[in-house]
Design a protein around this motif. Structure first.
Motif, PDB file in Angstrom:
ATOM      1  N   GLY A  72     -30.675   5.620   0.917  1.00  0.00           N
ATOM      2  CA  GLY A  72     -31.403   6.811   0.500  1.00  0.00           C
ATOM      3  C   GLY A  72     -30.637   8.094   0.724  1.00  0.00           C
ATOM      4  O   GLY A  72     -31.238   9.172   0.755  1.00  0.00           O
ATOM      5  N   ALA A  73     -29.305   8.001   0.867  1.00  0.00           N
ATOM      6  CA  ALA A  73     -28.477   9.185   1.122  1.00  0.00           C
ATOM      7  C   ALA A  73     -28.088   9.859  -0.191  1.00  0.00           C
ATOM      8  O   ALA A  73     -27.726   9.184  -1.162  1.00  0.00           O
ATOM      9  CB  ALA A  73     -27.226   8.791   1.908  1.00  0.00           C
ATOM     10  N   GLU A  74     -28.122  11.183  -0.215  1.00  0.00           N
ATOM     11  CA  GLU A  74     -27.769  11.923  -1.422  1.00  0.00           C
ATOM     12  C   GLU A  74     -26.262  11.960  -1.638  1.00  0.00           C
ATOM     13  O   GLU A  74     -25.782  11.864  -2.761  1.00  0.00           O
ATOM     14  CB  GLU A  74     -28.311  13.362  -1.331  1.00  0.00           C
ATOM     15  N   THR A  75     -25.507  12.131  -0.534  1.00  0.00           N
ATOM     16  CA  THR A  75     -24.050  12.247  -0.612  1.00  0.00           C
ATOM     17  C   THR A  75     -23.393  11.052   0.065  1.00  0.00           C
ATOM     18  O   THR A  75     -23.906  10.525   1.058  1.00  0.00           O
ATOM     19  CB  THR A  75     -23.574  13.551   0.061  1.00  0.00           C
ATOM     20  N   ILE A  76     -22.258  10.637  -0.456  1.00  0.00           N
ATOM     21  CA  ILE A  76     -21.515   9.520   0.137  1.00  0.00           C
ATOM     22  C   ILE A  76     -20.850   9.984   1.421  1.00  0.00           C
ATOM     23  O   ILE A  76     -20.093  10.960   1.426  1.00  0.00           O
ATOM     24  CB  ILE A  76     -20.458   8.994  -0.850  1.00  0.00           C
ATOM     25  N   GLY A  77     -21.146   9.276   2.520  1.00  0.00           N
ATOM     26  CA  GLY A  77     -20.571   9.628   3.814  1.00  0.00           C
ATOM     27  C   GLY A  77     -19.454   8.677   4.217  1.00  0.00           C
ATOM     28  O   GLY A  77     -19.135   7.716   3.518  1.00  0.00           O
ATOM     29  N   LYS A  78     -18.891   8.941   5.382  1.00  0.00           N
ATOM     30  CA  LYS A  78     -17.755   8.146   5.861  1.00  0.00           C
ATOM     31  C   LYS A  78     -18.146   6.688   6.064  1.00  0.00           C
ATOM     32  O   LYS A  78     -17.397   5.777   5.714  1.00  0.00           O
ATOM     33  CB  LYS A  78     -17.244   8.742   7.175  1.00  0.00           C
ATOM     34  N   ARG A  79     -19.340   6.433   6.621  1.00  0.00           N
ATOM     35  CA  ARG A  79     -19.749   5.048   6.882  1.00  0.00           C
ATOM     36  C   ARG A  79     -19.927   4.260   5.593  1.00  0.00           C
ATOM     37  O   ARG A  79     -19.687   3.040   5.546  1.00  0.00           O
ATOM     38  CB  ARG A  79     -21.042   5.023   7.702  1.00  0.00           C
ATOM     39  N   HIS A  80     -20.301   4.955   4.515  1.00  0.00           N
ATOM     40  CA  HIS A  80     -20.451   4.282   3.223  1.00  0.00           C
ATOM     41  C   HIS A  80     -19.090   3.888   2.658  1.00  0.00           C
ATOM     42  O   HIS A  80     -18.916   2.789   2.121  1.00  0.00           O
ATOM     43  CB  HIS A  80     -21.190   5.188   2.233  1.00  0.00           C
ATOM     44  N   ILE A  81     -18.114   4.789   2.812  1.00  0.00           N
ATOM     45  CA  ILE A  81     -16.749   4.495   2.363  1.00  0.00           C
ATOM     46  C   ILE A  81     -16.161   3.340   3.168  1.00  0.00           C
ATOM     47  O   ILE A  81     -15.525   2.427   2.608  1.00  0.00           O
ATOM     48  CB  ILE A  81     -15.854   5.747   2.485  1.00  0.00           C
ATOM     49  N   LEU A  82     -16.382   3.358   4.469  1.00  0.00           N
ATOM     50  CA  LEU A  82     -15.818   2.295   5.321  1.00  0.00           C
ATOM     51  C   LEU A  82     -16.412   0.930   4.984  1.00  0.00           C
ATOM     52  O   LEU A  82     -15.705  -0.082   4.984  1.00  0.00           O
ATOM     53  CB  LEU A  82     -16.058   2.641   6.797  1.00  0.00           C
ATOM     54  N   GLU A  83     -17.717   0.894   4.701  1.00  0.00           N
ATOM     55  CA  GLU A  83     -18.307  -0.391   4.325  1.00  0.00           C
ATOM     56  C   GLU A  83     -17.772  -0.863   2.981  1.00  0.00           C
ATOM     57  O   GLU A  83     -17.483  -2.054   2.801  1.00  0.00           O
ATOM     58  CB  GLU A  83     -19.836  -0.295   4.266  1.00  0.00           C
ATOM     59  N   ALA A  84     -17.606   0.059   2.040  1.00  0.00           N
ATOM     60  CA  ALA A  84     -17.046  -0.307   0.741  1.00  0.00           C
ATOM     61  C   ALA A  84     -15.619  -0.829   0.890  1.00  0.00           C
ATOM     62  O   ALA A  84     -15.232  -1.818   0.252  1.00  0.00           O
ATOM     63  CB  ALA A  84     -17.075   0.899  -0.201  1.00  0.00           C
ATOM     64  N   LEU A  85     -14.831  -0.187   1.754  1.00  0.00           N
ATOM     65  CA  LEU A  85     -13.454  -0.647   2.002  1.00  0.00           C
ATOM     66  C   LEU A  85     -13.447  -2.022   2.662  1.00  0.00           C
ATOM     67  O   LEU A  85     -12.535  -2.831   2.437  1.00  0.00           O
ATOM     68  CB  LEU A  85     -12.707   0.366   2.877  1.00  0.00           C
ATOM     69  N   GLY A  86     -14.457  -2.299   3.479  1.00  0.00           N
ATOM     70  CA  GLY A  86     -14.528  -3.586   4.160  1.00  0.00           C
ATOM     71  C   GLY A  86     -14.734  -4.755   3.214  1.00  0.00           C
ATOM     72  O   GLY A  86     -14.439  -5.905   3.556  1.00  0.00           O
ATOM     73  N   PHE A  87     -15.234  -4.483   1.995  1.00  0.00           N
ATOM     74  CA  PHE A  87     -15.432  -5.551   1.016  1.00  0.00           C
ATOM     75  C   PHE A  87     -14.286  -5.663   0.020  1.00  0.00           C
ATOM     76  O   PHE A  87     -14.390  -6.408  -0.948  1.00  0.00           O
ATOM     77  CB  PHE A  87     -16.745  -5.310   0.256  1.00  0.00           C
ATOM     78  N   ARG A  88     -13.202  -4.913   0.257  1.00  0.00           N
ATOM     79  CA  ARG A  88     -12.038  -5.029  -0.627  1.00  0.00           C
ATOM     80  C   ARG A  88     -11.236  -6.280  -0.267  1.00  0.00           C
ATOM     81  O   ARG A  88     -11.132  -6.677   0.874  1.00  0.00           O
ATOM     82  CB  ARG A  88     -11.117  -3.817  -0.484  1.00  0.00           C
ATOM     83  N   ARG A  89     -10.626  -6.854  -1.287  1.00  0.00           N
ATOM     84  CA  ARG A  89      -9.751  -8.004  -1.074  1.00  0.00           C
ATOM     85  C   ARG A  89      -8.355  -7.501  -0.743  1.00  0.00           C
ATOM     86  O   ARG A  89      -7.794  -6.630  -1.400  1.00  0.00           O
ATOM     87  CB  ARG A  89      -9.679  -8.870  -2.345  1.00  0.00           C
ATOM     88  N   ARG A  90      -7.806  -8.042   0.320  1.00  0.00           N
ATOM     89  CA  ARG A  90      -6.444  -7.676   0.721  1.00  0.00           C
ATOM     90  C   ARG A  90      -5.501  -8.836   0.407  1.00  0.00           C
ATOM     91  O   ARG A  90      -5.753  -9.967   0.782  1.00  0.00           O
ATOM     92  CB  ARG A  90      -6.401  -7.348   2.220  1.00  0.00           C
ATOM     93  N   GLY A  91      -4.440  -8.493  -0.315  1.00  0.00           N
ATOM     94  CA  GLY A  91      -3.523  -9.547  -0.744  1.00  0.00           C
ATOM     95  C   GLY A  91      -2.724 -10.117   0.356  1.00  0.00           C
ATOM     96  O   GLY A  91      -2.939 -11.099   0.930  1.00  0.00           O
TER      97      GLY A  91
END
Length: 462
Positions: free
Chosen positions: A443-462
């Motif tokens: 329910g957050a209006e703006t993307i915060g640091k914790r949202h970016i970190l969680e999104a990065l945590g789901f990235r595939r690393r080669g």
């Protein structure tokens, strides 16, 4: 044959053919025409030629039986929907048996008839036409800015059946809320297919226009349409040919494929690396451009492909590379060759990646599909209130800049990730879109640091 059907129907209705040859011209002559829906307009043209009947702006569709009855034809729905989307039709005479589904298409006045004789009587003014009330969509609904959205709160396969795998279920929730592509990797029996098959039931609500378009594609694919707010689910076998997945076939008619049939729904590739290399590489276009083009000598047809792509794969040929219970029997070369079947450009189009360990048989269910679906609906509503036309996972470059706004801490965290991981422009866009969905779930209006970190945590690393 069309000629014989029309002739038999007219004779049954008492029409007497004159001792002349009747020629019916279907213009333009250079365009190939087929379909039993031409029966009714041809019969009416012949029967009323002496009456000087003015058909006005009414369209006529229907297949004739030998006894003069009108039958349903699968082609009528996609034809009428296409004409309505182009603003060409406001009034149509159709078989009465088709009214239940055709009346879902708004803005068209329908005249339902059961026989050729009834159609002739209506056009002669011998009997009044009965108005057809619009059909309704069964299920739940909500209104946002004057637009109705529909869904079904039914879960034949429930996430409550999935024990453990909390990270994978969290990824599934994010994928559903934003229609983000998802790759699940894990040992056999870890629950990859269970999650993929349950994901279809928690996808966002649909507009009426989307329900109609999904129905149109289903009919074109020879499927039985549901006319319900249930997003399609397609799961081709890994041995499927390229034409069956992307469309094509022999002859001049370009047939629809699995990727288009999955439009607005979920496309699931199980045993991801085992698909043909040509299929995997061709998948990049519909994932990136959200369309697939089928070219034939006499026609080019483009289908929309805004689907949620879910892939499941083992970590190695034997499947036990991540297992704590069984030893892996694969060599390094076999593992590398297996994993290299999926190219980096294709993987770069998948926003969420999860490595799944074997399930704990003693784990208790943590969340059910109904709870997850409610979160998805709330997050989806926030996206539509912002003015988005599509969910976060399907935003284009301009829309990302408009809707995916980061605060200062989030910008700094993303910049560090770009430098550390060497993220491509597409990867950065994917991270922003996933982070936007994570923020919507909170329910957050703006993307915060914790949202970016969680999104990065789901990235595939080669």
């Amino acid at each position: 044959m069309l000629t014989e059907r029309v002739k038999a129907a007219l004779l049954t209705g008492g029409f007497t053919f004159p001792p002349l040859k009747i020629t019916v011209n279907l213009s333009p002559s250079d365009l190939q025409k087929n379909g039993s829906h031409f029966d009714l307009p041809i019969a009416l043209s012949i029967a009323l030629q002496k009456e000087g009947a003015d058909f006005g702006d009414t369209y006529f569709f229907g297949e004739l039986g030998l006894d003069g009855s009108l039958k349903e034809s699968a082609d009528i729905f996609p034809l009428l929907l296409s004409l309505k989307n182009r603003g060409l039709v406001e009034r149509a005479m159709v078989p009465k048996a088709s009214l239940a589904r055709l009346s879902l298409i708004p803005g068209i006045e329908y005249i339902g008839v059961e026989t050729l004789a009834e159609a002739i009587a209506l056009l002669k003014g011998e009997r009044p036409a009965e108005p057809t009330p619009p059909a309704t969509i069964a299920g739940e609904r909500m209104r946002i800015d004057g637009v109705e959205y529909y869904w079904r709160a039914e879960y034949p396969e429930d996430f409550a059946d999935v024990k453990g795998q909390e990270v994978a279920k969290r990824a599934a929730l994010i994928a559903a809320a934003g229609m983000h592509n998802l790759l699940l990797e894990g040992s056999p029996g870890s629950g990859k297919s269970m999650i993929a098959k349950r994901l279809r039931y928690i996808l966002p609500p649909m507009r009426l226009s989307e329900i109609l378009q999904a129905t149109q594609y289903a009919i074109l694919g020879g499927e039985t349409p549901t006319f319900a707010p249930v997003r399609p689910f397609r799961s081709p076998h890994h041995s499927a040919s390229k034409p069956s997945v992307f469309g094509g076939g022999s002859g001049s008619r370009a047939r629809i494929g699995e990727v288009a049939l999955a439009h607005l729904g979920e496309l699931f590739f199980d045993e991801f690396p085992h698909f043909q290399k040509s299929v995997l590489e061709a998948l990049r276009e519909p994932l990136q451009d959200h369309r697939v083009l089928i070219s034939r000598v006499n026609a080019k047809v483009a289908y929309e492909t805004r689907f949620l792509f879910v892939a499941a794969q083992n970590p190695c040929p034997c499947g036990n590379l991540l297992s704590d219970r069984h030893p892996c029997r694969c060599t390094e070369l076999e593992i590398k060759r297996y994993q290299n079947r999926i190219s980096e450009p294709l993987l770069d189009r998948i926003e969420l990646y999860v490595q799944m360990r074997e399930s704990d048989p003693e784990a208790q269910p943590s969340v059910d599909s109904a709870t997850m679906h409610r979160k998805v609906i709330d997050a989806f509503a926030r996206q539509m209130v912002r003015g988005q036309r599509h969910p976060n996972g399907k935003l284009d470059e301009r829309e990302i800049e408009t809707y995916c706004r980061l605060d200062e801490a989030a910008e700094e965290a993303l910049l560090k990730a770009v430098r550390h991981f060497g993220l491509t422009h597409r990867s950065v866009a994917n991270v922003k879109k996933v982070a936007r969905t994570v923020a919507d779930l909170e329910g957050a209006e703006t993307i915060g640091k914790r949202h970016i970190l969680e999104a990065l945590g789901f990235r595939r690393r080669g």
